[in-house]
Scaffold this active site. Sequence first.
Site, PDB file in Angstrom:
ATOM      1  N   GLU A  34       0.836  -1.063  -0.098  1.00  0.00           N
ATOM      2  CA  GLU A  34       0.068  -0.179  -0.043  1.00  0.00           C
ATOM      3  C   GLU A  34       0.979   1.152  -0.162  1.00  0.00           C
ATOM      4  O   GLU A  34       1.975   1.077   0.827  1.00  0.00           O
ATOM      5  CB  GLU A  34      -0.915   0.170   1.232  1.00  0.00           C
ATOM      6  CG  GLU A  34      -2.030   1.257   1.187  1.00  0.00           C
ATOM      7  CD  GLU A  34      -2.515   1.330   2.575  1.00  0.00           C
ATOM      8  OE1 GLU A  34      -2.283   0.661   3.638  1.00  0.00           O
ATOM      9  OE2 GLU A  34      -3.530   2.264   2.458  1.00  0.00           O
ATOM     10  N   ARG A 258       5.311 -13.713   9.049  1.00  0.00           N
ATOM     11  CA  ARG A 258       6.150 -12.311   8.869  1.00  0.00           C
ATOM     12  C   ARG A 258       7.292 -12.444   9.843  1.00  0.00           C
ATOM     13  O   ARG A 258       7.530 -13.423  10.920  1.00  0.00           O
ATOM     14  CB  ARG A 258       5.452 -10.942   9.216  1.00  0.00           C
ATOM     15  CG  ARG A 258       5.120 -10.982  10.862  1.00  0.00           C
ATOM     16  CD  ARG A 258       4.459  -9.677  11.170  1.00  0.00           C
ATOM     17  NE  ARG A 258       5.090  -8.699  11.202  1.00  0.00           N
ATOM     18  CZ  ARG A 258       4.784  -7.494  11.300  1.00  0.00           C
ATOM     19  NH1 ARG A 258       3.411  -7.352  11.590  1.00  0.00           N
ATOM     20  NH2 ARG A 258       5.636  -6.374  11.388  1.00  0.00           N
ATOM     21  N   LYS A 268       3.931   0.612  10.947  1.00  0.00           N
ATOM     22  CA  LYS A 268       4.098   1.688  10.188  1.00  0.00           C
ATOM     23  C   LYS A 268       3.605   2.832  11.211  1.00  0.00           C
ATOM     24  O   LYS A 268       4.281   4.005  11.272  1.00  0.00           O
ATOM     25  CB  LYS A 268       3.017   1.748   9.072  1.00  0.00           C
ATOM     26  CG  LYS A 268       3.422   1.213   7.558  1.00  0.00           C
ATOM     27  CD  LYS A 268       2.283   1.199   6.889  1.00  0.00           C
ATOM     28  CE  LYS A 268       2.679   0.409   5.635  1.00  0.00           C
ATOM     29  NZ  LYS A 268       1.674   0.208   4.833  1.00  0.00           N
TER      30      LYS A 268
END
Length: 555
Positions: A34, A258, A268
């Site tokens: 994104e 992950r 983020k």
Amino acid sequence: MSEEKSLNFLEEIIEEDLKNNTHQGRVHTRFPPEPNGYLHIGHAKSICVNFGLAQKYNGKCNLRFDDTNPSTEETAYVESIKTDIEWLGFKWDHEYYTSDYFGTLYQYAQQLILKGLAYVDDSTAEEMATLKGTPTTVGVNSPYRNRSIEENAQLFEEMRAGKYPDGAKVLRAKIDMKHDNMLMRDPVIYRIKHAHHHRTGDAWCIYPMYDFAHGQSDSIEEITHSICTMEFIPHRELYDWLIEKLEIFPSHQYEFARGNVSYMVTSKRRLLQLVKENHVAGWDDPRMPTISGLRRRGYTPASIRTFWEHVGVAKRDNTIDINLLEFYIREELNKVALRRMAVLDPIKLIINNLDEHESISLQAENNHEVENAGERTISFSKNLWIERDDFMENPPNKYFRLGPGLKVRLKHAFIIACTHFTKDQNGQITEVYADYYPESKSGQDTSGIKVKGVIHWLDASSAKQAEVRLYDRLFTVEDPTSETGDFKDYINPNSLTIIQNAWIEPALTSASLEDKFQFLRLGYFCKDRNSTNEHIIFNRTVGLKDSWAKEVKKG
RNA sequence: UGCCUGAUGGUGUAAAGGUAGCACAGCAGUUUUUGGUACUGUUAGUCUUGGUUCGAAUCCAGGUCGGGUAACCA
């Protein structure tokens, strides 16, 4: 030696598919960032997995920007993401944007409405949340759930036309409000947002949600293996449901864990906080776990790729020891870095038996690990700089460096014997005096003198000054987010030590930004992008392993 | 509390019913004109309880513990 590398579970799935000719032998993956932030070390894993799998199986990997939320996404991020992927050494087959598919996605939504599988809901966000129930209590149908197909089609058209303000209505898939999987309780698939989109501008005022965009985009691109992280597992059921109802290309989603790295945070939100609150100097601060930060720190693309390759791919939660990352960058830099000398914390060393204006030229290897790395000329004269650490007034037994009466070799030069030293009134050593043995010249030593220690040094008459930035891990604990209190409470106060007036070899003044250096006995360094001709800055990528420091620590 | 996941040395990851291996870290040593590198050796592991089997890290059942999940974010 038989190099039998076992397959990870994704490779097994792909090889099974290949064997069964599931997609006519086609392997097509995608990396779907994104564009609302910078890529970090964790994204690098996903990049290595997706592009790596495509490479290994002769397939393709698309780059697709998942840009369905105009209020958070920007073109600037698109550029940084592309730069980072390319820098990591990967090439995408196509560059796509989910926003390219807004038209198709809109039609898909209409089809769902026509099939009686989607409806427009006027409930507020709060009302919807209440009706949705909880993981342990079932949801309740919305009062708008039974609108007719015609009414839904009409309303959706009006939503698109801009007739309603943000939040007034949403389009929902009609699935099952009692479903065990919360995501299947009539998920919102379109919302109204009168916002400017970085690519489509003001063409749309309704935007699809992730779940109504991602799988469909995979399908449009005929992605065979849509690989994502574990937190998307619950989404898979919806992913499959939509593909089935829409009767489109059956992409399939696979999830892996992950990769977390100790002493780093990668959310983020937290990264943004570090930048906004000036705990670091920006997204590419060399202490940041961002790709751009690692790049500026001096990490190489290959070291990051090798790191993830060796970590592997599995499904269990993990925290990888940051030592492993540092091992791989050292391993690579050891082979490629040019050796240079620098003195970070200088004391003066004066050679007694050399005249003030005498200067001796010496040859120094650029990297003895590599053939043909060549040599450079360095000068040796009466006034030298050595590291403060390399002299001790009262050295312990196993100290192989300089002290009163002790001998060491000056790297690439001569063996010296310390005669005396001076101190200031604070007890600080100011000058060290030594005799040098002319017949002990490096490479043609006939002195017969044996020394255990070798130290680095610089000729004071030719050394240049530079700023050196010593970086250490950003946090003092392995996982700052699992500690009590705020993660910022655990920022390492010594994560950056700036040495304004370090001495460097003259050869270092012509360094380029891409050059990698090993400052002998100190670590690996690279020139910072903020350097000027007048003011050179070097960043420490990582220190050398230091078994003496370990010895000292043990006492 | 529902659903979904997962559990192998300190860390990461292998072993597809048949010798628990590899890498990092640790420790000890050899080499060395970087206390670096290289090399050698070494410590240390199958969450638990049952079951199936000649044989289980692997299959089955129960338990324990970890993670995810209740945005008009992705």
